[in-house]
Design an enzyme around this catalytic site. Structure first.
Site, PDB file in Angstrom:
ATOM      1  N   LYS A  52       0.839  -1.208   0.000  1.00  0.00           N
ATOM      2  CA  LYS A  52       0.000   0.000   0.000  1.00  0.00           C
ATOM      3  C   LYS A  52       0.872   1.256   0.000  1.00  0.00           C
ATOM      4  O   LYS A  52       0.625   2.191  -0.768  1.00  0.00           O
ATOM      5  CB  LYS A  52      -0.935  -0.014   1.224  1.00  0.00           C
ATOM      6  CG  LYS A  52      -2.043  -1.067   1.105  1.00  0.00           C
ATOM      7  CD  LYS A  52      -2.816  -1.292   2.401  1.00  0.00           C
ATOM      8  CE  LYS A  52      -3.794  -2.458   2.237  1.00  0.00           C
ATOM      9  NZ  LYS A  52      -4.544  -2.804   3.452  1.00  0.00           N
ATOM     10  N   GLN A  96      -4.117  -1.356   9.745  1.00  0.00           N
ATOM     11  CA  GLN A  96      -4.178  -2.700   9.181  1.00  0.00           C
ATOM     12  C   GLN A  96      -4.793  -3.669  10.190  1.00  0.00           C
ATOM     13  O   GLN A  96      -4.422  -3.697  11.361  1.00  0.00           O
ATOM     14  CB  GLN A  96      -2.762  -3.157   8.772  1.00  0.00           C
ATOM     15  CG  GLN A  96      -2.707  -4.473   8.022  1.00  0.00           C
ATOM     16  CD  GLN A  96      -3.349  -4.440   6.634  1.00  0.00           C
ATOM     17  OE1 GLN A  96      -3.511  -3.388   6.022  1.00  0.00           O
ATOM     18  NE2 GLN A  96      -3.715  -5.598   6.128  1.00  0.00           N
ATOM     19  N   ASP A 119     -10.641   3.279   4.307  1.00  0.00           N
ATOM     20  CA  ASP A 119     -10.994   1.850   4.240  1.00  0.00           C
ATOM     21  C   ASP A 119     -12.513   1.662   4.156  1.00  0.00           C
ATOM     22  O   ASP A 119     -12.983   0.574   3.837  1.00  0.00           O
ATOM     23  CB  ASP A 119     -10.525   1.145   5.532  1.00  0.00           C
ATOM     24  CG  ASP A 119      -9.327   0.250   5.304  1.00  0.00           C
ATOM     25  OD1 ASP A 119      -9.169  -0.264   4.175  1.00  0.00           O
ATOM     26  OD2 ASP A 119      -8.556   0.053   6.261  1.00  0.00           O
TER      27      ASP A 119
HETATM   28  N1  GUN Z   1      -6.705  -6.561   6.482  1.00  0.00           N
HETATM   29  C1  GUN Z   1      -7.030  -7.299   5.395  1.00  0.00           C
HETATM   30  N2  GUN Z   1      -7.593  -6.521   4.453  1.00  0.00           N
HETATM   31  C2  GUN Z   1      -7.630  -5.271   4.952  1.00  0.00           C
HETATM   32  C3  GUN Z   1      -8.082  -4.021   4.431  1.00  0.00           C
HETATM   33  O1  GUN Z   1      -8.598  -3.905   3.321  1.00  0.00           O
HETATM   34  N3  GUN Z   1      -7.914  -2.950   5.258  1.00  0.00           N
HETATM   35  C4  GUN Z   1      -7.380  -3.059   6.498  1.00  0.00           C
HETATM   36  N4  GUN Z   1      -7.280  -1.958   7.231  1.00  0.00           N
HETATM   37  N5  GUN Z   1      -6.947  -4.195   7.011  1.00  0.00           N
HETATM   38  C5  GUN Z   1      -7.074  -5.293   6.229  1.00  0.00           C
END
Ligand code: GUN
Length: 292
Positions: A52, A96, A119
């Site tokens: 990311k 995350q 998100d």
């Molecule tokens: N863990 C797995 N997928 C995601 C996501 O799309 N966003 C976040 N914040 N954590 C994750």
């Protein structure tokens, strides 16, 4: 049968954003910023977070990665999130998941300002989605809608059958496609583990979205001819012919379902690459909507 190329569309979206950010830079303006917060050292999460951040940098966005000790207290984490809520250089905050067990995930998600909730997990974002207000959409479902749009796949009046009711994919994609809006306006059925005869529903799908996390669950005799198939699954199955000892497959038996479909997403290379592209798009949107 036509393959839906998520890698290609993801690259297109990122290129479009790169151009917009280039214009901001040329005009001497601030650029959008995303902070990613990782607690602990889960190897899969480390890979996700670094992809990311890398994607942000590649398109010229500001990126910061906070890597925090697995022992950090909930109160400390909440105070770090609060700091970024007030920091005008960061327009998106991503914590995350999963978080260590001693931290209440709901509390942390709710601590993120809805204005920086790239998100789309905050209850305010989810509520706005359900009542049809403009909001941040969760990235994977937003990516599915983007794929359908860019492949000119009609959604209005078509029967979308969603397999899975997770908060991250099933529920939001059902709500996105249900809205009386462009690139939506579908008739939506959501199936889940309590359904007695899943085939009864899947055979009626014009567009089938599989997000249940069961390897090759959807078989050819469960779909009608011409169906559009969106496969969100990422499952490892043992394969001794591979150097890693496994291969990655979706929730759909691709080999046998593809010949019956009009469009289908491969795994990998379908929905997966769209998630990061939509995260960047949400960060850019946060900048335009709420940036200073
Ligand atoms: N863990 C797995 N997928 C995601 C996501 O799309 N966003 C976040 N914040 N954590 C994750």
């Amino acid at each position: 049968m036509k393959l839906i190329d998520g890698k290609k569309i993801s690259a297109e979206v990122r290129e479009e954003l790169k151009i917009e950010i280039g214009k901001l830079k040329s005009a001497g303006k601030k650029v959008p910023g995303l902070v990613t917060i990782l607690v602990g050292n889960n190897p899969a999460s480390e890979i996700y977070v670094s992809s990311k951040s890398k994607a942000c940098v590649e398109i010229g966005m500001l990126s910061k990665s906070e890597k925090l000790s697995p022992d950090i207290s909930e109160a400390e984490l909440l105070s770090i999130v609060e700091g970024y809520n007030k920091n005008p250089d960061f327009h998106g905050i991503l914590v995350q998941l999963p978080l260590p067990k001693h931290i209440n995930e709901d509390k942390v998600i709710e601590a993120i300002s809805p204005k920086k909730d790239v998100d789309g997990f905050h209850p305010v974002s989810v509520g706005n989605l359900v009542i049809g207000k403009d909001t941040f959409l969760s990235c994977t479902p937003a990516g599915i809608q983007e794929l359908l749009t860019r492949y000119n796949i009609e959604t209005k009046g078509r029967h979308v059958v969603v397999l899975g009711r997770s908060n991250i994919v099933g529920k939001p994609i059902a709500n996105i496609l249900l809205q009386k809006k462009e690139n939506a306006n579908s008739v939506v059925t959501v199936c889940h583990s309590a359904a007695k005869d899943i085939s009864f529903y899947t055979k009626q799908a014009d567009i089938l979205i599989a997000a249940i996390g069961k390897a090759e669950f959807v078989k050819a005799d469960m779909v009608k001819d011409g169906v559009v198939v969106i496969d969100v699954g990422i499952n490892r199955v043992e394969d001794k012919t591979k150097s890693k000892g496994y291969r990655v497959v979706g929730d759909v038996d691709f080999e046998n379902v593809a010949p019956k479909s009009s469009f289908i997403t491969p795994v990998p290379g379908g929905v997966g690459p769209m998630t990061i592209a939509m995260l960047l798009k949400n960060t850019y949107k946060a900048y335009l909507k709420y940036g200073e």
